[in-house]
Design an enzyme around this catalytic site. Structure first.
Site, short mmCIF file in Angstrom:
data_model
loop_
_atom_site.label_atom_id
_atom_site.label_comp_id
_atom_site.label_asym_id
_atom_site.label_seq_id
_atom_site.Cartn_x
_atom_site.Cartn_y
_atom_site.Cartn_z
N ARG A 1 1.72 -11.12 6.59
CA ARG A 1 3.21 -11.47 6.38
C ARG A 1 4.13 -10.71 7.65
NH1 ARG A 1 3.83 -9.77 -0.35
NH2 ARG A 1 1.86 -11.68 -0.51
N PRO B 1 0.38 -0.93 -0.14
CA PRO B 1 -0.54 -0.13 -0.09
C PRO B 1 0.83 1.12 0.24
CG PRO B 1 -0.73 -1.99 1.74
CD PRO B 1 0.39 -2.29 0.78
N GLU B 2 0.42 2.13 -0.73
CA GLU B 2 1.56 2.93 -0.76
C GLU B 2 0.03 4.66 -0.57
OE1 GLU B 2 4.20 3.72 -1.69
OE2 GLU B 2 4.66 1.77 -3.11
N ARG C 1 22.75 15.17 -8.98
CA ARG C 1 22.10 13.76 -9.19
C ARG C 1 22.52 13.07 -10.41
NH1 ARG C 1 19.46 13.55 -4.15
NH2 ARG C 1 19.95 10.59 -4.92
#
Length: 272
Positions: A111, A2-3, A153
């Site tokens: 889990r 889930p985000e 970066r």
């Protein structure tokens, strides 16, 4: 996993059941989650009134009338159910919060990568939250911010925006979709982004996540909201999981690749 949109969907589903209610009883059946459930959780939480439930990144923060807080994290497969007090217990039902209206908030996690933690009022900061980047809906997250952070970066831009120290919530699915809408290939070197690229990308990250929240998240494997309903943003995906299929915008086949160990997709026609 889930985000942010999925967690925000769960938070919104839980809020009307939690706000203003007292915790009558806490039952911990198995404390062996990602981090052990504190042995004193029942003693500390029982009798307290719930003032609010907020979200920071993928963590839900439940604030009590004592000023203490609980941190709830769904992990990979965790779910928070709103049930009647007499609902039967099944395997992987690890923690119950019985409320004073005889509603039950049950944390179910096959889990065990989720968490139920205690955050005392005397501690202003929590180590899990201290180094997180801004929320995508905050004013602090904008093109100028992304441009500053991107300078020098060399990593791929998809990995850059998935870094929770840069911005929270742009997980694998939403990063791929945001980059598609911004017209930026996921492999582009972050330091090569222009200020205009960063402005467009910040806008699209915010746009994609806002739409996903409104549609209840994306249904992939184990995710459901607190009401048991699945999310519908999956129906709006343009690139994620569409390797080899024609782009819905230009018709060019979507191309799959792996970045940072994560599967991704992009449109060679729309993204440069």
């Amino acid at each position: 996993m889930p985000e942010l949109p999925e967690v925000e969907t769960v938070r919104r589903g839980l809020e009307p059941h939690l706000r203003g209610r007292r915790i009558a009883r806490v039952t911990v059946r198995d404390p062996r989650l990602r981090w052990p459930v504190p042995a004193t959780l029942a003693r500390d939480a029982e009798g307290r009134r719930i003032e609010s439930i907020a979200r920071r990144g993928k963590y839900m923060i439940v604030t009590l009338d004592s000023g203490d807080r609980m941190i709830w994290h769904l992990g990979m497969s965790g779910r928070m159910f709103v049930l009647d007090a007499t609902h039967p217990v099944v395997k992987h039902d690890h923690v119950d919060f019985l409320l004073d209206d005889q509603r039950l908030i049950r944390f179910h996690d096959p889990r065990r990568f989720g968490a139920v933690l205690w955050w005392p009022a005397v501690e202003n900061a929590h180590p899990l939250l201290a180094t997180m980047g801004p929320e995508p809906f905050e004013d602090a997250f904008n093109g100028d911010y992304l441009f500053r952070k991107s300078r020098g970066r060399e990593i791929a831009v998809k990995n850059f925006i998935m870094d929770g120290h840069i911005v929270v919530g742009a997980g694998n699915i939403y990063a791929a979709e945001s980059l598609f809408r911004a017209g930026i290939r996921p492999t582009r070197r972050t330091g090569k982004l222009t200020r205009a690229d960063c402005t467009r990308l910040a806008e699209k990250i915010r746009e994609v996540l806002a739409e996903a929240v409104e549609r209840g998240g994306t249904t992939l494997r184990d995710f459901f909201g607190a009401d048991g309903a699945s999310g519908y943003f999956q129906q709006e995906l343009f690139v994620y999981g569409r390797d080899g299929q024609p782009c819905r915008t230009c018709g060019v086949p979507i191309k799959g690749l792996v970045l940072g160990g994560r599967a991704s997709c992009y449109c060679p026609g729309c993204q440069r």
